[in-house]
Design an enzyme around this catalytic site. Sequence first.
Site, short mmCIF file in Angstrom:
data_model
loop_
_atom_site.label_atom_id
_atom_site.label_comp_id
_atom_site.label_asym_id
_atom_site.label_seq_id
_atom_site.Cartn_x
_atom_site.Cartn_y
_atom_site.Cartn_z
NE ARG A 193 -6.04 22.61 -7.54
CZ ARG A 193 -5.90 21.29 -7.44
NH1 ARG A 193 -5.71 20.73 -6.25
NH2 ARG A 193 -5.94 20.51 -8.49
CB CYS A 214 -8.03 12.49 -10.75
SG CYS A 214 -9.05 12.50 -9.28
CD GLN A 219 -7.00 14.48 -13.10
OE1 GLN A 219 -6.28 15.10 -12.37
NE2 GLN A 219 -6.60 13.36 -13.70
CG ASP A 273 -11.60 12.01 -7.16
OD1 ASP A 273 -10.55 11.94 -6.50
OD2 ASP A 273 -12.14 13.10 -7.44
NE ARG A 278 -4.09 17.49 -14.72
CZ ARG A 278 -4.39 18.01 -13.52
NH1 ARG A 278 -4.54 17.20 -12.48
NH2 ARG A 278 -4.57 19.30 -13.34
CG HIS A 303 -10.03 18.74 -11.66
ND1 HIS A 303 -9.14 19.67 -12.18
CD2 HIS A 303 -9.29 17.99 -10.79
CE1 HIS A 303 -7.95 19.49 -11.66
NE2 HIS A 303 -8.00 18.47 -10.82
N1 CP Z 1 -5.55 15.46 -9.60
C1 CP Z 1 -5.15 16.65 -9.15
O1 CP Z 1 -5.70 17.72 -9.50
O2 CP Z 1 -4.07 16.59 -8.32
P1 CP Z 1 -3.59 17.77 -7.37
O3 CP Z 1 -4.73 18.06 -6.43
O4 CP Z 1 -2.36 17.27 -6.69
O5 CP Z 1 -3.32 18.98 -8.22
#
Ligand code: CP
Length: 309
Positions: free
Chosen positions: A108, A269, A138, A229, A297, A135
Amino acid sequence: MTRLFRGRHFLDLADFSKEELLFLLDVAADLKKRWLLGECPKILEGKIVALLFEKPSLRTRVSFEVATRQLGGESFYLGPQEVGLGKREAVKDVALVLGRMVDAIVLRTFAHETVLEMAKYSSVPVINGLSDLHHPCQVLGDLFTILEKKGTLNVKIAFIGDGNNVCHSWIVAAARLGLFLVVSTPERYKPSQCIWDWAQEEAKKSGAEILYEPDPRKAVQSVDVIYTDVWASMGKEGELEERIPFFLPYQVNEDLLAFASSEVMVMHCMPAHRGQEITDGVIDGPHSVVIDEAENRLHAQKAILSLLL
Ligand code: CP
């Protein structure tokens, strides 16, 4: 089909064919069904997954950690203080070293270039757990949620808000899978032109319909899913005050839902900024599936890990 995935990276949904994406969704559904029956096949026994995160996370971190453990493997977390990716140590060197010790890297980060560089030098699969451009984990979970709730991906989806990384992954997914997607953002916060142009070319092959509609009230008319989002993310959080006047008309609230079908499903998300891009009444209301979406997820991550490893 499973052989096609082994050892590959998971950086962008565009790296996978329609058939491969549908197969990932099938595997997620199967693993969820088995999990509900109390079964967890130990597919990852002896495997170790490194979670290298430069940004905070709840869903991505926990779903990958729990997925790995439930499938019989082990994972560990490396936060921004530990590695100093690209600062204390070159991305290339981190990739080369981790590749000798672990079986997969979930990364990440901020710049998508970091994901590409890690993948270039890593001898083990790199999974994009979020970058400024995409992403994919997601949106794979989101597609699974739509399939689960609606029984089909033959639905109309409206993405309302910022043309950000999640929006990009939605555009890519729609283009590859032949979906109907209407994107509604303020003019100055539209998605990447490069991704948009790629998607329009791809849509000619897949039959996707990917539209831009600046008026969110028109965008939500006759769609099955409204997706939103946060309005400022990926290092743009400091711009929030400046952005709010542009984004206020795009708030997913009860007034906007009045323009949509009474059956519409609302997705986010998360993390959600209640009172900004979505109201309490909507996120906690009968149209919202956000907690099921978050749970999925876990099952999507299991499918990715099982197939790549
Ligand atoms: N939606 C998502 O990726 O959540 P986090 O940032 O908590 O991982």
